[in-house]
Enzyme design. Sequence first.
Site, PDB file in Angstrom:
ATOM      1  N   SER A   1      72.055  45.359  63.487  1.00  0.00           N
ATOM      2  CA  SER A   1      71.610  45.155  64.874  1.00  0.00           C
ATOM      3  C   SER A   1      72.758  45.201  65.862  1.00  0.00           C
ATOM      4  O   SER A   1      72.539  45.042  67.068  1.00  0.00           O
ATOM      5  CB  SER A   1      70.905  43.805  64.993  1.00  0.00           C
ATOM      6  OG  SER A   1      71.812  42.733  64.860  1.00  0.00           O
TER       7      SER A   1
ATOM      8  N   THR B   1      70.887  41.960  67.763  1.00  0.00           N
ATOM      9  CA  THR B   1      71.841  41.452  68.761  1.00  0.00           C
ATOM     10  C   THR B   1      72.541  40.180  68.281  1.00  0.00           C
ATOM     11  O   THR B   1      71.971  39.387  67.540  1.00  0.00           O
ATOM     12  CB  THR B   1      71.146  41.114  70.109  1.00  0.00           C
ATOM     13  OG1 THR B   1      70.326  42.195  70.506  1.00  0.00           O
ATOM     14  CG2 THR B   1      72.129  40.773  71.194  1.00  0.00           C
TER      15      THR B   1
ATOM     16  N   THR C   1      75.176  44.400  71.036  1.00  0.00           N
ATOM     17  CA  THR C   1      73.995  44.872  70.308  1.00  0.00           C
ATOM     18  C   THR C   1      73.982  46.379  70.156  1.00  0.00           C
ATOM     19  O   THR C   1      74.635  47.093  70.937  1.00  0.00           O
ATOM     20  CB  THR C   1      72.721  44.465  71.090  1.00  0.00           C
ATOM     21  OG1 THR C   1      71.564  44.736  70.305  1.00  0.00           O
ATOM     22  CG2 THR C   1      72.592  45.225  72.397  1.00  0.00           C
TER      23      THR C   1
ATOM     24  N   ARG D   1      68.344  54.293  76.760  1.00  0.00           N
ATOM     25  CA  ARG D   1      67.685  53.001  77.027  1.00  0.00           C
ATOM     26  C   ARG D   1      68.728  51.887  77.009  1.00  0.00           C
ATOM     27  O   ARG D   1      69.549  51.799  76.099  1.00  0.00           O
ATOM     28  CB  ARG D   1      66.611  52.734  75.980  1.00  0.00           C
ATOM     29  CG  ARG D   1      65.907  51.366  76.109  1.00  0.00           C
ATOM     30  CD  ARG D   1      66.534  50.312  75.224  1.00  0.00           C
ATOM     31  NE  ARG D   1      65.739  49.074  75.173  1.00  0.00           N
ATOM     32  CZ  ARG D   1      66.161  47.941  74.628  1.00  0.00           C
ATOM     33  NH1 ARG D   1      67.361  47.873  74.088  1.00  0.00           N
ATOM     34  NH2 ARG D   1      65.401  46.870  74.617  1.00  0.00           N
TER      35      ARG D   1
ATOM     36  N   THR E   1      68.745  36.920  72.534  1.00  0.00           N
ATOM     37  CA  THR E   1      68.522  38.001  71.579  1.00  0.00           C
ATOM     38  C   THR E   1      67.020  38.263  71.533  1.00  0.00           C
ATOM     39  O   THR E   1      66.226  37.387  71.878  1.00  0.00           O
ATOM     40  CB  THR E   1      69.012  37.630  70.170  1.00  0.00           C
ATOM     41  OG1 THR E   1      68.324  36.450  69.728  1.00  0.00           O
ATOM     42  CG2 THR E   1      70.509  37.365  70.137  1.00  0.00           C
ATOM     43  N   GLY E   2      66.651  39.439  71.085  1.00  0.00           N
ATOM     44  CA  GLY E   2      65.229  39.758  70.998  1.00  0.00           C
ATOM     45  C   GLY E   2      64.848  40.806  72.030  1.00  0.00           C
ATOM     46  O   GLY E   2      65.693  41.585  72.478  1.00  0.00           O
TER      47      GLY E   2
HETATM   48  N1  GLY Z   1      68.165  42.119  73.170  1.00  0.00           N
HETATM   49  C1  GLY Z   1      68.648  43.371  72.796  1.00  0.00           C
HETATM   50  C2  GLY Z   1      67.922  44.512  73.356  1.00  0.00           C
HETATM   51  O1  GLY Z   1      66.764  44.407  73.714  1.00  0.00           O
HETATM   52  O2  GLY Z   1      68.494  45.569  73.455  1.00  0.00           O
END
Ligand code: GLY
Length: 353
Positions: free
Chosen positions: A63, A199, A217, A227, A250-251
């Site tokens: 990640s 992340t 991340t 993105r 994170t998430g």
């Molecule tokens: N929290 C990491 C992402 O959405 O890229």
Amino acid sequence: MAGSAGMSIAHARAAGAKEIAIASSNGARACARAMEVLKAGGDTLEAVIAGVNLNEEDPGDSSVGYGGLPNEDGVVELDASVMHGPSRRAGSVASLRNIKTPSKVARLVMEETDHIMLVGEGALRFAKAYGFVEENLLTEKSRLAWLVWRKSLRDPRGHNNWGGGLSKPTAWLKRQFPGVDESTLAWAWEVAVNPPTGTINCLALNAKGEMSGVTTTSGLAWKIAGRVGDSPIIGAGLFVDQDVGAAGSTGRGEENIRVAGAHTVVEDMRRGMSPKEACLDVLKRIARNFNNDRAKLAQFDISFYALRKDGEYAGASLWSGAVREGKRTPRTFAVNDGGPSRLEPCAYLLERS
Ligand code: GLY
């Protein structure tokens, strides 16, 4: 609603602790490394970056950094941000390719420019100007997962250009990837059908009361090239205010950006909320964006971590952890206040049935 998992621990002040590092659940080693740097008299930003560099350079963490899951073209694109409490400065990079440690590049943006954020080709050129060497960040394991994802896609008639499509981690999948062990195939299938965001966020406080933070991340697996998630967005994936405290996330980044999560956590703490209350408040704002519709909220998860200037800390997730054989496995976050790192349970907003 608001669950109490870990209330006694996660909400507890680190009694007597002068130095503390907290991180997302993949950050136990990072916290230990950060603590080593703090104990050696290092700056809080140096500490958290040294901590997350372990994850960025670890091909086993899919990640973050090297070995992170790639975008839909099979290219790893990294995002990172840093904030230094004492100088009240920040730096970040987004969509950075071919450099293992975007957190170090974000720090250089902060220290060596009067900008805050560099992206894409410009961020890469900047990194190379400071001596970073381009490397292929796609490991064989990540490439396998990307191929499985690509083969799992189907149009409404069931067609897939890449060999008929995959349905499940079946014998067919094993035939397609001979020599790959079953647990790797099962993992590849899981990340193909449930693209993770991963992340690491790490926050630190030293004995002088100084604070810093970092979030780094590889972002959402299989994302459209370019993105950018919440991690490099100052105020979303990370925020530090030397007068109040620090927060990170994170998430699912898109949902965090919509509530400027880390900044909101810090502002909530400024207004008197505890770290746990502040994290849960932001999770409530995210739930409100979906009219508290559990079915829609079940499509993702997101966690916040908060460290107040007095050493009180918390981690909280949108959802409680999985229930296995009638036993709840809570989501966790990492803490180090001078001894070995430990994982503590996150508080949570919604209980998964
Ligand atoms: N929290 C990491 C992402 O959405 O890229």
